[in-house]
Design a protein around this motif. Structure first.
Motif, mmCIF file in Angstrom:
data_model
loop_
_atom_site.group_PDB
_atom_site.id
_atom_site.type_symbol
_atom_site.label_atom_id
_atom_site.label_comp_id
_atom_site.label_asym_id
_atom_site.label_seq_id
_atom_site.Cartn_x
_atom_site.Cartn_y
_atom_site.Cartn_z
ATOM 1 N N GLU A 9 -50.410 40.897 -0.216
ATOM 2 C CA GLU A 9 -49.026 40.674 0.219
ATOM 3 C C GLU A 9 -48.905 40.763 1.733
ATOM 4 O OE1 GLU A 9 -45.235 39.524 -0.438
ATOM 5 O OE2 GLU A 9 -46.772 39.805 -1.998
ATOM 6 N N TYR A 10 -49.633 41.683 2.338
ATOM 7 C CA TYR A 10 -49.584 41.842 3.798
ATOM 8 C C TYR A 10 -50.165 40.614 4.491
ATOM 9 C CZ TYR A 10 -49.999 43.986 8.385
ATOM 10 O OH TYR A 10 -49.887 44.254 9.735
ATOM 11 N N LYS A 12 -50.283 37.607 3.319
ATOM 12 C CA LYS A 12 -49.384 36.480 3.103
ATOM 13 C C LYS A 12 -48.240 36.479 4.110
ATOM 14 C CE LYS A 12 -46.683 36.387 -0.537
ATOM 15 N NZ LYS A 12 -46.259 36.319 -1.953
ATOM 16 N N ARG A 13 -47.771 37.670 4.469
ATOM 17 C CA ARG A 13 -46.608 37.760 5.364
ATOM 18 C C ARG A 13 -46.993 37.948 6.832
ATOM 19 N NH1 ARG A 13 -41.561 40.527 2.343
ATOM 20 N NH2 ARG A 13 -42.106 40.026 0.182
ATOM 21 N N PHE A 14 -48.101 38.647 7.065
ATOM 22 C CA PHE A 14 -48.464 38.978 8.453
ATOM 23 C C PHE A 14 -49.923 38.619 8.764
ATOM 24 C CE2 PHE A 14 -45.551 42.182 6.679
ATOM 25 C CZ PHE A 14 -44.413 41.910 7.435
ATOM 26 N N ASN A 18 -49.513 33.336 10.394
ATOM 27 C CA ASN A 18 -48.191 33.749 10.875
ATOM 28 C C ASN A 18 -48.268 34.379 12.264
ATOM 29 O OD1 ASN A 18 -46.915 32.901 8.527
ATOM 30 N ND2 ASN A 18 -47.313 34.839 7.492
ATOM 31 N N ASP A 90 -42.296 42.672 13.833
ATOM 32 C CA ASP A 90 -42.381 42.616 12.367
ATOM 33 C C ASP A 90 -42.227 43.975 11.696
ATOM 34 O OD1 ASP A 90 -42.907 39.881 12.586
ATOM 35 O OD2 ASP A 90 -45.076 40.225 12.706
ATOM 36 N N ALA A 93 -39.519 43.736 9.024
ATOM 37 C CA ALA A 93 -40.013 42.919 7.905
ATOM 38 C C ALA A 93 -41.066 43.673 7.097
ATOM 39 C CB ALA A 93 -40.594 41.614 8.441
ATOM 40 N N PHE A 94 -41.860 44.486 7.770
ATOM 41 C CA PHE A 94 -42.874 45.307 7.109
ATOM 42 C C PHE A 94 -42.219 46.329 6.185
ATOM 43 C CE2 PHE A 94 -45.447 49.269 7.365
ATOM 44 C CZ PHE A 94 -46.537 48.853 6.622
ATOM 45 N N MET A 97 -40.884 44.587 3.118
ATOM 46 C CA MET A 97 -41.965 44.269 2.179
ATOM 47 C C MET A 97 -42.324 45.479 1.324
ATOM 48 S SD MET A 97 -45.978 43.404 2.931
ATOM 49 C CE MET A 97 -46.290 45.177 3.127
#
Length: 238
Positions: A9-10, A12-14, A18, A90, A93-94, A97
């Motif tokens: 998941e991390y 995918k987002r960071f 990205n 981020d 956002a972290f 998540m």
């Protein structure tokens, strides 16, 4: 399984994509620095083929200087573009998540997550280690690189300047290649599993510090409002 899900998941987002897009949007000069990183080793290799030792050394110095200046400029640009009222990019956002996906929100939960991450990193580091691996690596490099440099100077000392210059050029060329490979490996390492775990652990502590700072700021504002109310009441009573 939990750590694998967290990493997935991390990333995918960071992950790299990205982060790279964000860096380019913040500082478009980074494209130029990356181009130099790819172009200069090719130039150094071409100069080696022509046996232009002085130009090789000059090009290496310019290459390292540009990388240093570029790194400093990029850090300054990223620092200036950091969102206000937060300690890092981020971070909000972290936290979202962790809350939405893993239901991790409280200070105690964050600290426990950090403990699990540190244990995971210790296990990975322990499984990766081989006895005397660092000594073997350094010994192998020292024999080849240092031996080549010594041989080049011996040839120059004995009057074989052309052969000595060729070996010296080869030494500098190998050094440039090693520097380039080191930079590439560093980039891959920065986007490896262990590196992401370090990032998550670091962001956890940043989030805790950010909460503490914001909490103290809110308390300070409450005290200021309370004092203002008291002063206003005194004025009205007068």
């Amino acid at each position: 399984m939990f750590i694998e899900e967290l990493l997935k998941e991390y990333k995918k987002r960071f992950g790299f994509k990205n982060v790279f897009i964000r860096n380019v949007r913040t500082n478009k000069w980074i494209i130029l620095y990356l181009s130099f990183s790819l172009l200069f080793p090719i130039i150094i290799g071409y100069l080696f083929s022509l046996h232009l030792l002085i130009w090789m050394i000059t090009t290496m110095v310019i290459y390292l200087f540009i990388l240093f200046i570029g790194g400093m400029q990029h850090k300054a640009r990223m620092l200036n573009s950091k969102p206000k009222n937060t300690l890092a990019f981020d971070l909000q956002a972290f936290r979202i998540m962790l809350k939405d996906i893993f239901r991790i929100e409280t200070e105690e939960q964050l600290l426990r997550l950090d403990e699990i991450i540190r244990k995971e990193m210790e296990i990975k580091e322990h499984n990766r280690k081989y006895p005397l691996s660092e000594v073997i690596r350094q010994f192998t490099v020292a024999i080849f690189i240092t031996g080549l440099l010594s041989y080049a100077f011996f040839e120059i000392r004995d009057g074989n300047k052309e052969a000595g210059s060729s070996y010296l050029s080869l030494y500098i060329f190998i050094l440039a290649i090693l520097i380039t490979i080191s930079g590439i490996l560093k980039q891959f390492k920065e986007f490896g599993a262990n590196s992401y775990l370090y990032e998550i652990s670091y962001k956890i502590h940043l989030a805790l510090l950010d909460d503490s700072i914001n909490s103290n700021t809110d308390k300070g504002n409450e005290v200021t409002i309370t004092k203002s109310d008291i002063i206003s009441r005194k004025i009205r009573h007068k």
